[in-house]
Scaffold this motif. Structure first.
Motif, PDB file in Angstrom:
ATOM      1  N   UNK A  77       6.706   6.148   4.363  1.00  0.00           N
ATOM      2  CA  UNK A  77       6.300   7.100   3.342  1.00  0.00           C
ATOM      3  C   UNK A  77       7.223   7.197   2.141  1.00  0.00           C
ATOM      4  N   UNK A  78       8.309   6.453   2.110  1.00  0.00           N
ATOM      5  CA  UNK A  78       9.090   6.473   0.879  1.00  0.00           C
ATOM      6  C   UNK A  78       9.172   5.077   0.251  1.00  0.00           C
ATOM      7  N   UNK A  79       8.158   4.290   0.486  1.00  0.00           N
ATOM      8  CA  UNK A  79       8.099   2.951  -0.087  1.00  0.00           C
ATOM      9  C   UNK A  79       7.412   3.030  -1.449  1.00  0.00           C
ATOM     10  N   UNK A  80       7.893   2.231  -2.393  1.00  0.00           N
ATOM     11  CA  UNK A  80       7.240   2.226  -3.702  1.00  0.00           C
ATOM     12  C   UNK A  80       6.345   0.998  -3.821  1.00  0.00           C
ATOM     13  N   UNK A 112      -0.229  10.590   3.102  1.00  0.00           N
ATOM     14  CA  UNK A 112       1.156  10.609   3.559  1.00  0.00           C
ATOM     15  C   UNK A 112       1.262  11.131   4.983  1.00  0.00           C
ATOM     16  N   UNK A 113       0.550  12.207   5.271  1.00  0.00           N
ATOM     17  CA  UNK A 113       0.592  12.784   6.613  1.00  0.00           C
ATOM     18  C   UNK A 113      -0.141  11.918   7.633  1.00  0.00           C
ATOM     19  N   UNK A 114      -1.179  11.185   7.206  1.00  0.00           N
ATOM     20  CA  UNK A 114      -1.866  10.269   8.118  1.00  0.00           C
ATOM     21  C   UNK A 114      -0.951   9.123   8.527  1.00  0.00           C
ATOM     22  N   UNK A 130       2.106   9.443   9.097  1.00  0.00           N
ATOM     23  CA  UNK A 130       3.037  10.025  10.053  1.00  0.00           C
ATOM     24  C   UNK A 130       2.422  10.196  11.435  1.00  0.00           C
ATOM     25  N   UNK A 131       1.109  10.148  11.533  1.00  0.00           N
ATOM     26  CA  UNK A 131       0.421  10.498  12.764  1.00  0.00           C
ATOM     27  C   UNK A 131       0.712   9.535  13.912  1.00  0.00           C
ATOM     28  N   UNK A 132       0.537   8.248  13.694  1.00  0.00           N
ATOM     29  CA  UNK A 132       0.723   7.274  14.784  1.00  0.00           C
ATOM     30  C   UNK A 132       2.172   7.249  15.271  1.00  0.00           C
ATOM     31  N   UNK A 133       3.179   7.154  14.383  1.00  0.00           N
ATOM     32  CA  UNK A 133       4.556   7.197  14.903  1.00  0.00           C
ATOM     33  C   UNK A 133       4.897   8.510  15.592  1.00  0.00           C
ATOM     34  N   UNK A 134       4.322   9.615  15.135  1.00  0.00           N
ATOM     35  CA  UNK A 134       4.582  10.890  15.782  1.00  0.00           C
ATOM     36  C   UNK A 134       3.995  10.922  17.191  1.00  0.00           C
ATOM     37  N   UNK A 135       2.811  10.383  17.358  1.00  0.00           N
ATOM     38  CA  UNK A 135       2.201  10.316  18.692  1.00  0.00           C
ATOM     39  C   UNK A 135       3.030   9.415  19.606  1.00  0.00           C
ATOM     40  N   UNK A 183       0.848  -1.181   0.000  1.00  0.00           N
ATOM     41  CA  UNK A 183       0.000   0.000   0.000  1.00  0.00           C
ATOM     42  C   UNK A 183       0.891   1.240   0.000  1.00  0.00           C
ATOM     43  N   UNK A 184       0.747   2.071  -1.028  1.00  0.00           N
ATOM     44  CA  UNK A 184       1.549   3.275  -1.197  1.00  0.00           C
ATOM     45  C   UNK A 184       0.626   4.479  -1.023  1.00  0.00           C
ATOM     46  N   UNK A 185       1.037   5.484  -0.227  1.00  0.00           N
ATOM     47  CA  UNK A 185       0.191   6.674  -0.098  1.00  0.00           C
ATOM     48  C   UNK A 185       0.085   7.407  -1.428  1.00  0.00           C
ATOM     49  N   UNK A 186      -1.146   7.760  -1.813  1.00  0.00           N
ATOM     50  CA  UNK A 186      -1.380   8.398  -3.104  1.00  0.00           C
ATOM     51  C   UNK A 186      -1.540   9.899  -3.020  1.00  0.00           C
ATOM     52  N   UNK A 187      -1.753  10.446  -1.837  1.00  0.00           N
ATOM     53  CA  UNK A 187      -1.960  11.877  -1.690  1.00  0.00           C
ATOM     54  C   UNK A 187      -1.185  12.384  -0.483  1.00  0.00           C
ATOM     55  N   UNK A 188      -1.114  13.694  -0.370  1.00  0.00           N
ATOM     56  CA  UNK A 188      -0.398  14.291   0.757  1.00  0.00           C
ATOM     57  C   UNK A 188      -1.120  13.995   2.062  1.00  0.00           C
ATOM     58  N   UNK A 189      -2.451  13.992   2.041  1.00  0.00           N
ATOM     59  CA  UNK A 189      -3.187  13.699   3.277  1.00  0.00           C
ATOM     60  C   UNK A 189      -2.938  12.261   3.734  1.00  0.00           C
TER      61      UNK A 189
END
Length: 131
Positions: A63-66, A13-15, A17-22, A5-11
């Motif tokens: 977030x940098x996985x292809x 991508x930022x989602x 980041x949320x769990x590891x950031x917390x 599963x690759x993030x397709x949008x900026x939102x």
């Protein structure tokens, strides 16, 4: 067919980041609280930013996985460990001896800066791709 599963949008991508950031913030708060309560030398010398390499190693592949599962993490880890070996050789030729504790502290603190730079560069690169 996508393998990963690759993030397709900026939102998206930022989602990611949320769990590891917390988790990073909770660990930072626990470390800060432990430093204030405990009077052991280990905790007084430890800084909140020392948790950053663990955070960056956990987040960068997200977030940098292809689509094929390739990521920058093996290359970045190789560079980090190579810099540690280079630092070790430089200290050996400069001082004629290697003291393990100061070397590990210096290498980890350089790793703090290195992983922060890697995280920021990868985030800017991924946002640039998504735009």
């Amino acid at each position: 067919m996508h393998l990963v599963q690759v993030p397709n949008s900026i939102s998206a991508l930022l989602q990611l980041q949320l769990v590891p950031l917390v988790v990073f913030l909770v660990v930072a708060l626990l470390l800060s609280f432990t430093k204030r309560v405990s009077h052991q030398r280990f905790f007084t010398k430890l800084k909140v930013i020392d948790v950053l390499p663990l955070f960056a190693i956990a987040v960068l592949p997200l977030f940098n996985i292809d689509a094929h599962g390739n990521t920058w993490l093996p290359l970045l880890l190789s560079i980090w460990f190579g810099s540690g070996a280079l630092l070790l050789v430089i200290w050996f030729f400069k001082d004629g001896e290697i003291l393990l504790k100061p070397f590990l502290i210096a290498w980890w603190r350089l790793g703090d800066l290195y992983w922060l730079a890697c995280y920021v560069i990868a985030l800017i690169y991924e946002i640039g791709i998504r735009l």
